[in-house]
Design a protein around this motif. Structure first.
Motif, mmCIF file in Angstrom:
data_model
loop_
_atom_site.group_PDB
_atom_site.id
_atom_site.type_symbol
_atom_site.label_atom_id
_atom_site.label_comp_id
_atom_site.label_asym_id
_atom_site.label_seq_id
_atom_site.Cartn_x
_atom_site.Cartn_y
_atom_site.Cartn_z
ATOM 1 N N GLY A 1 49.506 10.364 11.946
ATOM 2 C CA GLY A 1 50.670 10.156 12.791
ATOM 3 C C GLY A 1 51.902 10.861 12.270
ATOM 4 O O GLY A 1 52.081 11.013 11.064
ATOM 5 N N ARG A 2 52.751 11.273 13.203
ATOM 6 C CA ARG A 2 54.062 11.776 12.821
ATOM 7 C C ARG A 2 54.971 10.595 12.499
ATOM 8 O O ARG A 2 54.571 9.444 12.609
ATOM 9 C CB ARG A 2 54.633 12.631 13.957
ATOM 10 N N ALA A 3 56.190 10.880 12.096
ATOM 11 C CA ALA A 3 57.098 9.805 11.680
ATOM 12 C C ALA A 3 57.275 8.783 12.794
ATOM 13 O O ALA A 3 57.624 9.129 13.929
ATOM 14 C CB ALA A 3 58.453 10.395 11.293
ATOM 15 N N GLY A 4 56.961 7.530 12.487
ATOM 16 C CA GLY A 4 57.204 6.453 13.422
ATOM 17 C C GLY A 4 56.187 6.296 14.532
ATOM 18 O O GLY A 4 56.424 5.523 15.467
ATOM 19 N N ALA B 1 48.630 8.847 4.441
ATOM 20 C CA ALA B 1 48.245 10.192 4.025
ATOM 21 C C ALA B 1 47.077 10.079 3.052
ATOM 22 O O ALA B 1 47.092 9.254 2.137
ATOM 23 C CB ALA B 1 49.415 10.922 3.358
ATOM 24 N N VAL B 2 46.040 10.893 3.277
ATOM 25 C CA VAL B 2 44.843 10.840 2.448
ATOM 26 C C VAL B 2 44.406 12.272 2.159
ATOM 27 O O VAL B 2 44.497 13.149 3.023
ATOM 28 C CB VAL B 2 43.722 10.033 3.151
ATOM 29 N N ALA C 1 48.495 8.135 -0.117
ATOM 30 C CA ALA C 1 49.937 8.065 -0.358
ATOM 31 C C ALA C 1 50.630 7.621 0.925
ATOM 32 O O ALA C 1 50.049 7.698 2.016
ATOM 33 C CB ALA C 1 50.467 9.421 -0.808
ATOM 34 N N PRO C 2 51.878 7.171 0.819
ATOM 35 C CA PRO C 2 52.592 6.757 2.030
ATOM 36 C C PRO C 2 52.917 7.916 2.959
ATOM 37 O O PRO C 2 53.078 7.720 4.156
ATOM 38 C CB PRO C 2 53.882 6.125 1.473
ATOM 39 N N ASP C 3 53.040 9.133 2.415
ATOM 40 C CA ASP C 3 53.435 10.267 3.245
ATOM 41 C C ASP C 3 52.895 11.565 2.651
ATOM 42 O O ASP C 3 52.345 11.590 1.543
ATOM 43 C CB ASP C 3 54.957 10.338 3.387
#
Length: 263
Positions: free
Chosen positions: A156-159, A204-205, A245-247
């Motif tokens: 996904g993109r931000a949000g 994020a993987v 990770a978160p992003d």
């Protein structure tokens, strides 16, 4: 190569895009690497860029959006004995929903001969809300081949929520399978993909695969790299680094640190 079908024609069901890129690297006879085959266009446009030493460097430039639903992208890379090739991409790949029915496909085939070396380091793949994409990456290596392979997926993109993303990675050396793993995420994926045993809420993987002949005798040991990354020796001259990770920024930092630590 890389012919693009129309996204939409009045009264006709959209069929998506078919795009191919092919890269072949071989020694140039002067201590460097030549690229006798460098084909592709549209969404898959390979471009040679400045490199140093014996290595050739290619960037995949995405001139069009995609992959969208129904698209079929294929990248085929061959590295011959004695050649050294670095392949990256100019920007992230963004999977988007499309008008054509069915999932999009992105297939990557990497062939590295005995004594060849490939660094496959594209930018992230972003799975946007509503998209549907199947990705397969297959690496076939000779006995004495070298490989550095990085894959990164961002959900996904931000949000926004992610689309459906299925990613399969297979690595074989001298005909023997060292790694064959698949991850499915997003709507329609098997339950638990976002649970504590898989992504645990991270968006994020990534994977980093290192194949080196010297690992046959001196392979790095299994170890944790902080709380979100781990080194796993494979059954051959290779190791796998897996990270969440978160992003995207923090994922890249984890994988870069792992590559630096492993040398």
């Amino acid at each position: 190569m890389g012919a693009r079908a129309a996204r939409r024609v009045d009264g006709v069901t959209p069929t998506g895009v078919r795009a191919d890129a092919r890269i072949v690297a071989r020694p140039d006879g002067r201590g460097g690497t030549a690229l006798p085959v460098l084909d592709g266009e549209g969404p898959l446009a390979p471009r040679r860029t400045r490199a140093s030493g014996s290595e050739a460097k290619v960037m995949l430039v995405g001139a069009m959006s995609g992959p969208l639903g129904g698209d079929r992208f294929t990248v085929d890379v061959g590295v011959e004995t004695g050649a050294r090739l670095h392949v990256g991409s100019a920007a992230a790949t963004l999977a988007l929903p499309g008008q054509a029915k069915g999932a999009a496909r992105y297939d990557v085939r990497l062939d590295v001969a005995d004594g060849g070396e490939l660094h496959w380091l594209p930018e992230q793949l972003i799975s946007a809300d509503g998209s549907d994409l199947d990705v397969t990456t297959r690496a076939e290596l000779g006995t004495g081949a070298h490989l550095v392979l990085r894959e990164e997926q961002v959900l996904g993109r931000a949000g926004e929520q992610p689309g459906r993303l299925t990613s399969r990675l297979t690595v074989r050396v001298a005909g023997r399978t060292l790694l064959d793993q698949e991850l499915a995420c997003g709507p329609g994926a098997p339950g638990g993909w976002d649970g504590p045993a898989v992504l645990s809420g991270h968006r994020a993987v990534g994977q980093l695969v290192l194949v080196r002949p010297e690992f046959t005798e001196h392979r790095p040991a299994a170890q944790m790299l902080g709380e979100c990354a781990a080194v796993v020796p494979l059954a051959g001259p290779a190791v796998l680094v897996s990270a969440v990770a978160p992003d995207a920024l923090r994922l890249r930092r984890l994988l870069d640190e792992a590559l630096h630590r492993l040398g």
